[in-house]
Design an enzyme around this catalytic site. Structure first.
Site, short mmCIF file in Angstrom:
data_model
loop_
_atom_site.label_atom_id
_atom_site.label_comp_id
_atom_site.label_asym_id
_atom_site.label_seq_id
_atom_site.Cartn_x
_atom_site.Cartn_y
_atom_site.Cartn_z
N ASP A 19 0.82 -1.22 0.00
CA ASP A 19 0.00 0.00 0.00
C ASP A 19 0.85 1.27 0.00
O ASP A 19 0.30 2.37 -0.06
CB ASP A 19 -0.98 0.01 1.18
N ASP A 39 4.65 3.78 8.61
CA ASP A 39 3.87 2.98 9.56
C ASP A 39 4.72 2.69 10.79
O ASP A 39 5.87 2.27 10.67
CB ASP A 39 3.44 1.67 8.91
N HIS A 95 -3.16 7.86 7.16
CA HIS A 95 -3.16 6.39 7.14
C HIS A 95 -4.30 5.87 8.01
O HIS A 95 -4.11 5.12 8.96
CB HIS A 95 -1.80 5.88 7.64
#
Length: 310
Positions: free
Chosen positions: A67, A211, A269
């Protein structure tokens, strides 16, 4: 400087959010654009903007989850079709170069421009007369980096009338003074740049994190930043899931910004588990910890001028 959020979702695209990608528009500063991550269909998102792919000078990839990278082959190919000729520099973890080159080779995709690859390690990964970019490892399930973009101090404005009063003629000597150079007049007198320019201005600091769970390196990268972009895949009620999957909650993102004494936090996100009517609650929970928190949606643009959001 403007941040243009092209994709703000987590994991996979949804009807509301595409996968991760942020364009940092440095058109006034250097006439180019830097891209941070390039999830699936990033180039489709670009079609709805004024962004020109040939203006993209650098791409920074945080990590190798799909992603965040599945949009790269298509964008690289389209940049070639659209007249891109200048070198494109791609920064990312070990393995990114191999994946891109294998994909381009297997699809017989030929580019009209060279690509320079920089395998990211912790520390300064880029520096020129305008910017420094630093990277640090975050706490995800695979190697993932956060980036801190620091604009170097800006030259003060030239006080033209004061320079003319001191006998500086109109022309190139004024330009030298503006650039910080001292000059010698025909009379032999020295005019010092610092005497005819306003004080230098601090440049901006923007931190864009990939992330990550709550971790010290995120705080270090965000220290004193004007803008921190932090993932908020989960919320306070799903904190246990965040830890298991190497992600952060909205409240943890706010905690990073607070501990770092940053100025502004942008939540990014966002998991598809959260529907549009959940977003106000997510934002409010974060603001209870860090009041100057905002939420990015696909298409959101945030401009930073004189180190203030406008």
């Amino acid at each position: 400087m403007k941040l243009h959020f092209l994709g703000t979702g987590a994991g996979m695209p949804s009807k509301e959010r595409n996968t991760s990608s942020i364009a940092m528009k440095l058109l006034e500063e250097r006439g180019t654009i830097w891209l941070f991550d390039c999830g699936e269909a990033t180039q489709h998102q670009i079609l709805h903007t004024t962004i020109k792919p040939r203006k993209i000078e650098k791409i920074f990839i945080t990590h190798l989850h799909g992603d965040h990278i599945f949009g790269l082959p298509g964008l690289l190919s389209s940049r070639s079709f659209l007249g891109g000729e200048d070198t494109l520099t791609i920064y990312g973890p070990v393995g990114l170069k191999n994946w891109i080159e294998t994909t381009l080779a297997l699809t017989t995709t030929h580019l009209s421009y060279p690509i320079k690859y920089v395998e990211v390690t912790e520390g300064i990964i880029f520096e020129d007369e305008q910017f420094i970019v630093r990277a640090m490892l975050l706490a995800h399930v695979i190697p993932c980096y956060g980036y801190r973009i620091e604009q170097k101090p800006l030259l003060g404005e030239l006080l033209v009338e004061k320079a003319l009063t001191l006998g500086v003629p109109k022309g190139p000597l004024l330009g030298k003074l503006k650039q910080g150079e001292n000059i010698v007049l025909a009379s032999g007198e020295t005019v010092y740049s610092m005497d005819v320019t306003s004080p230098a201005k601090e440049g901006f600091i923007v931190t864009i994190l990939g992330d990550t769970k709550l971790c010290d390196n995120a705080i270090h990268l965000a220290e004193g930043a004007d803008i921190v972009v932090h993932e908020a895949t989960f919320d306070a009620e799903t904190k246990h899931l965040a830890a298991n999957y190497g992600h952060a909650t909205n409240v943890e993102a706010a905690t990073v910004a607070k501990k770092a004494k940053a100025k502004n936090l942008i939540l990014n996100h966002i998991s598809a588990r959260f529907l549009p009517n959940d977003l106000a609650k997510l934002l409010q929970q974060a603001r209870e910890v860090f009041p100057t928190t905002y939420m990015a949606n696909d298409g959101t643009q945030i401009e930073l001028k004189n180190k203030e959001l406008v």
